[in-house]
Scaffold this motif. Structure first.
Motif, PDB file in Angstrom:
ATOM      1  N   GLN A 161       0.857  -1.174   0.000  1.00 22.54           N
ATOM      2  CA  GLN A 161       0.000   0.000   0.000  1.00 22.54           C
ATOM      3  C   GLN A 161       0.907   1.242   0.000  1.00 22.54           C
ATOM      4  O   GLN A 161       1.784   1.384   0.823  1.00 22.54           O
ATOM      5  N   GLY A 162       0.695   2.120  -0.946  1.00 23.41           N
ATOM      6  CA  GLY A 162       1.529   3.308  -1.057  1.00 23.41           C
ATOM      7  C   GLY A 162       2.634   3.195  -2.084  1.00 23.41           C
ATOM      8  O   GLY A 162       3.279   4.198  -2.418  1.00 23.41           O
ATOM      9  N   THR A 163       2.902   1.991  -2.598  1.00 22.40           N
ATOM     10  CA  THR A 163       3.888   1.845  -3.664  1.00 22.40           C
ATOM     11  C   THR A 163       3.372   2.539  -4.924  1.00 22.40           C
ATOM     12  O   THR A 163       2.241   2.306  -5.351  1.00 22.40           O
ATOM     13  N   LYS A 164       4.233   3.384  -5.506  1.00 20.54           N
ATOM     14  CA  LYS A 164       3.793   4.171  -6.660  1.00 20.54           C
ATOM     15  C   LYS A 164       3.471   3.292  -7.868  1.00 20.54           C
ATOM     16  O   LYS A 164       2.537   3.596  -8.625  1.00 20.54           O
ATOM     17  N   LEU A 165       4.248   2.253  -8.079  1.00 16.87           N
ATOM     18  CA  LEU A 165       4.016   1.352  -9.214  1.00 16.87           C
ATOM     19  C   LEU A 165       3.974  -0.082  -8.714  1.00 16.87           C
ATOM     20  O   LEU A 165       4.961  -0.806  -8.778  1.00 16.87           O
ATOM     21  N   PRO A 166       2.827  -0.530  -8.195  1.00 18.34           N
ATOM     22  CA  PRO A 166       2.732  -1.929  -7.772  1.00 18.34           C
ATOM     23  C   PRO A 166       2.682  -2.858  -8.978  1.00 18.34           C
ATOM     24  O   PRO A 166       2.326  -2.448 -10.075  1.00 18.34           O
ATOM     25  N   TYR A 167       3.058  -4.106  -8.767  1.00 15.40           N
ATOM     26  CA  TYR A 167       3.010  -5.138  -9.806  1.00 15.40           C
ATOM     27  C   TYR A 167       3.868  -4.802 -11.034  1.00 15.40           C
ATOM     28  O   TYR A 167       3.565  -5.242 -12.140  1.00 15.40           O
ATOM     29  N   ALA A 168       4.911  -4.021 -10.842  1.00 11.30           N
ATOM     30  CA  ALA A 168       5.720  -3.594 -11.983  1.00 11.30           C
ATOM     31  C   ALA A 168       6.201  -4.789 -12.801  1.00 11.30           C
ATOM     32  O   ALA A 168       6.070  -4.809 -14.024  1.00 11.30           O
ATOM     33  N   PHE A 169       6.756  -5.808 -12.130  1.00 12.26           N
ATOM     34  CA  PHE A 169       7.287  -6.984 -12.828  1.00 12.26           C
ATOM     35  C   PHE A 169       6.537  -8.253 -12.421  1.00 12.26           C
ATOM     36  O   PHE A 169       7.108  -9.340 -12.371  1.00 12.26           O
ATOM     37  N   TYR A 170       5.241  -8.120 -12.190  1.00 16.28           N
ATOM     38  CA  TYR A 170       4.421  -9.265 -11.781  1.00 16.28           C
ATOM     39  C   TYR A 170       4.448 -10.381 -12.826  1.00 16.28           C
ATOM     40  O   TYR A 170       4.429 -11.566 -12.490  1.00 16.28           O
ATOM     41  N   GLU A 171       4.518 -10.007 -14.101  1.00 21.56           N
ATOM     42  CA  GLU A 171       4.505 -10.996 -15.180  1.00 21.56           C
ATOM     43  C   GLU A 171       5.854 -11.103 -15.894  1.00 21.56           C
ATOM     44  O   GLU A 171       5.917 -11.491 -17.053  1.00 21.56           O
ATOM     45  N   LEU A 172       6.917 -10.798 -15.168  1.00 20.63           N
ATOM     46  CA  LEU A 172       8.246 -10.830 -15.789  1.00 20.63           C
ATOM     47  C   LEU A 172       8.584 -12.201 -16.358  1.00 20.63           C
ATOM     48  O   LEU A 172       9.298 -12.309 -17.366  1.00 20.63           O
ATOM     49  N   ASP A 173       8.058 -13.249 -15.750  1.00 25.29           N
ATOM     50  CA  ASP A 173       8.381 -14.599 -16.220  1.00 25.29           C
ATOM     51  C   ASP A 173       7.772 -14.920 -17.579  1.00 25.29           C
ATOM     52  O   ASP A 173       8.060 -15.971 -18.163  1.00 25.29           O
ATOM     53  N   LYS A 174       6.931 -14.014 -18.098  1.00 23.04           N
ATOM     54  CA  LYS A 174       6.341 -14.238 -19.424  1.00 23.04           C
ATOM     55  C   LYS A 174       7.295 -13.868 -20.567  1.00 23.04           C
ATOM     56  O   LYS A 174       7.048 -14.229 -21.721  1.00 23.04           O
ATOM     57  N   LEU A 175       8.355 -13.131 -20.259  1.00 17.01           N
ATOM     58  CA  LEU A 175       9.286 -12.727 -21.322  1.00 17.01           C
ATOM     59  C   LEU A 175      10.046 -13.936 -21.844  1.00 17.01           C
ATOM     60  O   LEU A 175      10.457 -14.814 -21.084  1.00 17.01           O
ATOM     61  N   ARG A 176      10.251 -13.945 -23.159  1.00 18.23           N
ATOM     62  CA  ARG A 176      10.932 -15.039 -23.829  1.00 18.23           C
ATOM     63  C   ARG A 176      12.030 -14.478 -24.736  1.00 18.23           C
ATOM     64  O   ARG A 176      11.999 -13.299 -25.105  1.00 18.23           O
ATOM     65  N   PRO A 177      13.015 -15.303 -25.095  1.00 16.87           N
ATOM     66  CA  PRO A 177      14.049 -14.843 -26.026  1.00 16.87           C
ATOM     67  C   PRO A 177      13.436 -14.238 -27.281  1.00 16.87           C
ATOM     68  O   PRO A 177      12.512 -14.802 -27.873  1.00 16.87           O
ATOM     69  N   GLY A 178      13.950 -13.062 -27.655  1.00 23.08           N
ATOM     70  CA  GLY A 178      13.438 -12.357 -28.823  1.00 23.08           C
ATOM     71  C   GLY A 178      12.480 -11.227 -28.484  1.00 23.08           C
ATOM     72  O   GLY A 178      12.244 -10.338 -29.312  1.00 23.08           O
ATOM     73  N   ASP A 179      11.902 -11.231 -27.254  1.00 21.27           N
ATOM     74  CA  ASP A 179      11.016 -10.136 -26.853  1.00 21.27           C
ATOM     75  C   ASP A 179      11.798  -8.835 -26.739  1.00 21.27           C
ATOM     76  O   ASP A 179      13.008  -8.834 -26.486  1.00 21.27           O
ATOM     77  N   THR A 180      11.086  -7.730 -26.898  1.00 24.82           N
ATOM     78  CA  THR A 180      11.723  -6.421 -26.966  1.00 24.82           C
ATOM     79  C   THR A 180      11.570  -5.636 -25.667  1.00 24.82           C
ATOM     80  O   THR A 180      10.511  -5.650 -25.035  1.00 24.82           O
ATOM     81  N   ILE A 181      12.655  -4.969 -25.285  1.00 23.39           N
ATOM     82  CA  ILE A 181      12.687  -4.026 -24.161  1.00 23.39           C
ATOM     83  C   ILE A 181      13.298  -2.736 -24.686  1.00 23.39           C
ATOM     84  O   ILE A 181      14.317  -2.766 -25.389  1.00 23.39           O
ATOM     85  N   THR A 182      12.699  -1.604 -24.341  1.00 22.08           N
ATOM     86  CA  THR A 182      13.201  -0.316 -24.824  1.00 22.08           C
ATOM     87  C   THR A 182      13.461   0.619 -23.650  1.00 22.08           C
ATOM     88  O   THR A 182      12.640   0.703 -22.723  1.00 22.08           O
ATOM     89  N   LEU A 183      14.592   1.295 -23.697  1.00 20.97           N
ATOM     90  CA  LEU A 183      14.917   2.339 -22.726  1.00 20.97           C
ATOM     91  C   LEU A 183      15.097   3.658 -23.460  1.00 20.97           C
ATOM     92  O   LEU A 183      15.631   3.701 -24.571  1.00 20.97           O
ATOM     93  N   GLU A 184      14.644   4.732 -22.815  1.00 21.24           N
ATOM     94  CA  GLU A 184      14.860   6.077 -23.340  1.00 21.24           C
ATOM     95  C   GLU A 184      15.473   6.905 -22.221  1.00 21.24           C
ATOM     96  O   GLU A 184      15.019   6.847 -21.072  1.00 21.24           O
ATOM     97  N   ASP A 185      16.536   7.666 -22.536  1.00 23.86           N
ATOM     98  CA  ASP A 185      17.153   8.485 -21.493  1.00 23.86           C
ATOM     99  C   ASP A 185      16.561   9.892 -21.494  1.00 23.86           C
ATOM    100  O   ASP A 185      15.703  10.233 -22.333  1.00 23.86           O
TER     101      ASP A 185
END
Length: 243
Positions: A161-185
Motif C-alpha cells: 500500500q503506497g507503492t507508486k508502481l505496484p506489480y511492476a514486474f508481476y509478469e516478468l516470467d512471461k518474457l521469452r528470447p526475442g522479446d523487446t525491451i526499450t529504454l529512453e534516457d
C-alpha cells in the motif's frame, strides 16, 4: 733413639688446614661448573646459541591477520521488503504515464509484453526506495549509453500500500528470447534490446548486476519469485540491438 711424640691436638691442627683449603677450592670449582651449566642451558643466553651447533634462529613473532570491519555486510539483491504485500486482486496493475516534463526518472522503460510504456525509472539502492517507487535502476550499475554496461532494473512483483508502481514486474516470467525491451534516457535517445537469457538466483548472488562477461551492452530486469516466499530472484537479460 727416642721418638718424639706429637700431641693429638697439634696433629689435628696441622692436618686440618690443607683439608679446608681443598674443600674451599672444590666448592669454588663446583659453583663455577654449575654456573656454566646454567648459562649454557638458558635459552636467553647468547652463549647457549653460539655454543650449540646448527642452532636455528628464533622465528619472528607472527602478526595477527587483519580483521574484517565490524558490521560490514555483503551486498544483496533487493526484493519484497517484508510486511503485508498486496494481493494480485487488490490493485489493478497500471503503468503511470511519463510526465510532459520528463520528470520522475532518468530513464523510461517500455516492455510491450508486460504492457509497460514509458515508465519512469528512478535510481536508488535501498529497500525503502524500492518499496516506495516500485521500480528502480540500481545506483552504480550501467547506463544504456555506456558500451559494455549492464543497466540493472529491479521491480516489485507485488508491492505494498503506497507503492507508486505496484506489480511492476508481476509478469516478468512471461518474457521469452526475442522479446523487446526499450529504454529512453532524459536526452531522448532510444535504446532497443532483445531478450536472450533468463536466470533464477539467490539474493546474495549480486554478481548478476556486474557487466556482461562477453562485453555485450545489456539491460537486466529483476523481480522476486516465487509468490509468496519471494526467496529467489528472477533476472531477464536483453542485449542492445540499436542505440
Amino acid at each position: 733413639m727416642p721418638t718424639r711424640r706429637t700431641s693429638g691436638r697439634a696433629r689435628r691442627s696441622t692436618l686440618g688446614v690443607p683439608a679446608m683449603v681443598y674443600l674451599a677450592a672444590a666448592g669454588l670449582l663446583l659453583a663455577a661448573a654449575l654456573a656454566l651449566t646454567f648459562l649454557k642451558d638458558d635459552p636467553r643466553s647468547a652463549a647457549s646459541v653460539a655454543s650449540t651447533p646448527n642452532a636455528a634462529p628464533t622465528a619472528p613473532r607472527a602478526e595477527p591477520p587483519d580483521e574484517a570491519p565490524q558490521g560490514a555486510a555483503a551486498p544483496r539483491l533487493l526484493g519484497e521488503g517484508g510486511g503485508e504485500v498486496l494481493a494480485p486482486e487488490q490493485v489493478a496493475r497500471r503503468a503511470p504515464a511519463r510526465s510532459a516534463s520528463g520528470g520522475g526518472g532518468e530513464l523510461f522503460l517500455s516492455v510491450p509484453k508486460l504492457e509497460l510504456e514509458s515508465v519512469p525509472v528512478p535510481s536508488g539502492s535501498t529497500q525503502q526506495q524500492l518499496d516506495r517507487e516500485g521500480i528502480l535502476r540500481m545506483a552504480g550499475t550501467g547506463l544504456p549509453s555506456e558500451s559494455g554496461s549492464n543497466t540493472f532494473i529491479v521491480g516489485h512483483t507485488l508491492g505494498y500500500q503506497g507503492t507508486k508502481l505496484p506489480y511492476a514486474f508481476y509478469e516478468l516470467d512471461k518474457l521469452r528470447p526475442g522479446d523487446t525491451i526499450t529504454l529512453e534516457d532524459a536526452a531522448g535517445a532510444t535504446y532497443r534490446y532483445r531478450v536472450f537469457d533468463e536466470v533464477t538466483v539467490r539474493p546474495e548472488d549480486y554478481w548478476v548486476t556486474m557487466p556482461d562477461r562477453e562485453g555485450r551492452t545489456v539491460v537486466s530486469l529483476q523481480s522476486c519469485v516465487p509468490i509468496p516466499e519471494f526467496d529467489k530472484r528472477l533476472v531477464i537479460q536483453a542485449e542492445l540491438v540499436k542505440g
